[in-house]
Structures are given as C-alpha cells and as structure tokens.
Design an enzyme around this catalytic site. Structure first.
Site, PDB file in Angstrom:
ATOM      1  NE  ARG A  14      -1.986  -1.465   3.482  1.00 58.69           N
ATOM      2  CZ  ARG A  14      -2.275  -1.254   4.753  1.00 58.69           C
ATOM      3  NH1 ARG A  14      -3.417  -0.712   5.101  1.00 58.69           N
ATOM      4  NH2 ARG A  14      -1.425  -1.599   5.705  1.00 58.69           N
ATOM      5  CG  ASN A  32      -3.810  -4.597   3.655  1.00 59.69           C
ATOM      6  OD1 ASN A  32      -3.318  -4.416   2.550  1.00 59.69           O
ATOM      7  ND2 ASN A  32      -3.076  -4.651   4.750  1.00 59.69           N
TER       8      ASN A  32
END
EC number: 3.6.1.7
Length: 87
Positions: A14, A32
């Site tokens: 990320r 996520n």
C-alpha cells in the site's frame, strides 16, 4: 478500481502504491481486504490511471508477488484530494 491478489499484504504494497500513485498525480486510496488482497481506487487522467494499473500488473514493489490484478471502471462518489492508505 483494481483488486490485487498474491503476496501483497505485509510487504509495503500500500505504501509503495501510494508513492507511485502520487508520482502519477492520482488521488484515491489503497486498502487491505480480509481475503488477503489489496483494493486500489485511483482517480485522475485516464492515461495516468492506466500507468498505475500497468505498474500493479508488473508486480508493484519488489517485496510483493502479484498473482493477478482485476480491474473494473468506477465512478467515485467522493472527491479525493490525495492518495491515501486506508485501514
């Protein structure tokens, strides 16, 4: 909207996606999901969004192992000011 599957959680995916999206001038988020994938929403010029998708499909950061990337056109309901990591 993209969903990235493989070894993409716990490897800085990320964070590096945020860096790449910001470099491309995109807004949106990466988060996520419970199934082990990462959801990426990218907003901006179509050409830049395609560059981010190509980067995701190429494997993203070296620490990750991308198995597949699923994409779907999306019209966001929010006006994103930057690209963030969502938790």
């Amino acid at each position: 909207m993209a969903w990235v599957h493989g070894r993409v959680q716990g490897v800085g995916f990320r964070y590096t996606t945020q860096h790449e999206a910001t470099r491309l001038g995109l807004t949106g988020y990466a988060r996520n999901l419970d199934d082990g994938s990462v959801e990426v929403l990218a907003c901006g010029e179509a050409e830049q969004v395609e560059k981010l998708i190509a980067w995701l499909k190429a494997g993203g950061p070296r620490s990750a192992h991308v198995e597949k990337v699923l994409t779907e056109p999306h019209s966001p309901t929010e006006d994103y000011q930057d690209f963030r990591i969502r938790y």
